[in-house]
Design an enzyme around this catalytic site. Structure first.
Site, short mmCIF file in Angstrom:
data_model
loop_
_atom_site.label_atom_id
_atom_site.label_comp_id
_atom_site.label_asym_id
_atom_site.label_seq_id
_atom_site.Cartn_x
_atom_site.Cartn_y
_atom_site.Cartn_z
N SER A 70 56.80 40.39 40.95
CA SER A 70 55.84 40.46 42.04
C SER A 70 54.48 39.90 41.59
CB SER A 70 55.75 41.90 42.55
OG SER A 70 55.07 41.99 43.78
N ASP B 30 63.14 39.44 51.89
CA ASP B 30 61.90 39.92 51.28
C ASP B 30 60.74 39.67 52.25
OD1 ASP B 30 59.62 40.43 49.73
OD2 ASP B 30 60.61 39.76 47.90
N HIS C 45 62.21 43.21 48.70
CA HIS C 45 61.34 43.02 47.54
C HIS C 45 61.74 43.88 46.34
CE1 HIS C 45 57.74 41.13 46.01
NE2 HIS C 45 57.24 42.29 45.63
#
Length: 203
Positions: free
Chosen positions: A104, A154, A185
């Protein structure tokens, strides 16, 4: 400035082994992937910095103006800061290769270091990255390997932008693998397996 640019965990490996830089996501810290990195590359020097930006108390590596809207001036600052940190620790621990793994926000800063300093990393794992702009092409003189893992649903990292980033690295000469799972995610077991397979040659 350099080797101590960030508060970090480190486990020193022998000289001539890789430096493995592991980078947390928003709200994580230096512990999020430190043990995982140590298991993946048990002989390497594993180093895990904590992001130096706070977003409502959540650690990050650079500022953003909104979800998916980056503060590009701060991204530039953070990218130079991270590159200097990695280079200094590579030299300090006499590493033969530099490997990166980020999730991320950690994947985003790692991706931008790969873009702006293309000869620093030998290999990198980008888990759910988001680069919401078109980078300028800076081919690497290294035979870099890049693994991107992502979720088909996502909400933070849209499929077209993930594919665009993969295409960008391929166009700069990197050996790129792109692994999808059917979720969002979150990190799933299949992508962890892909990461292990990708990292194994450096163990």
């Amino acid at each position: 400035m350099g080797k101590d640019n960030y508060f970090h965990n480190v486990r020193a490996g022998a000289a001539g082994q890789p430096l493995f830089v592991v980078l947390h996501g928003t709200g994580g810290d230096e512990n999020q992937f430190f043990d995982f990195g140590s298991r993946l590359l048990p002989k390497a020097t594993v180093i895990s910095p904590r992001g130096d930006v706070s977003e409502h108390g959540a650690a990050r590596f650079f500022r953003r103006k909104a979800e998916g809207v980056y503060d590009l001036d701060d991204l530039e600052r953070a990218t130079k800061n991270m590159a200097a940190f990695v280079e200094a620790n590579r030299d300090l621990y006499q590493a033969n290769k530099v490997i990166g793994l980020g999730f991320s926000n950690g994947a985003n800063i790692l991706a931008n270091v790969l873009i702006e300093f293309p000869d620093l990393f030998d290999a990198a794992v980008l888990m759910h990255p988001l680069i919401p702009f078109q980078p300028q092409s800076k081919p690497s003189t290294k035979q870099r390997k890049v693994l991107i893992t992502a979720g088909e649903r996502d909400p933070i990292c849209p499929v077209p932008l993930t594919q665009s980033l993969s295409d960008y690295f391929a166009e700069t000469g990197a050996d790129v693998s792109l692994v999808w799972h059917s979720g969002g995610h979150e990190i799933r077991s299949g992508e962890v397996d892909a990461v292990r397979d990708f990292i194994m040659p450096y163990a």
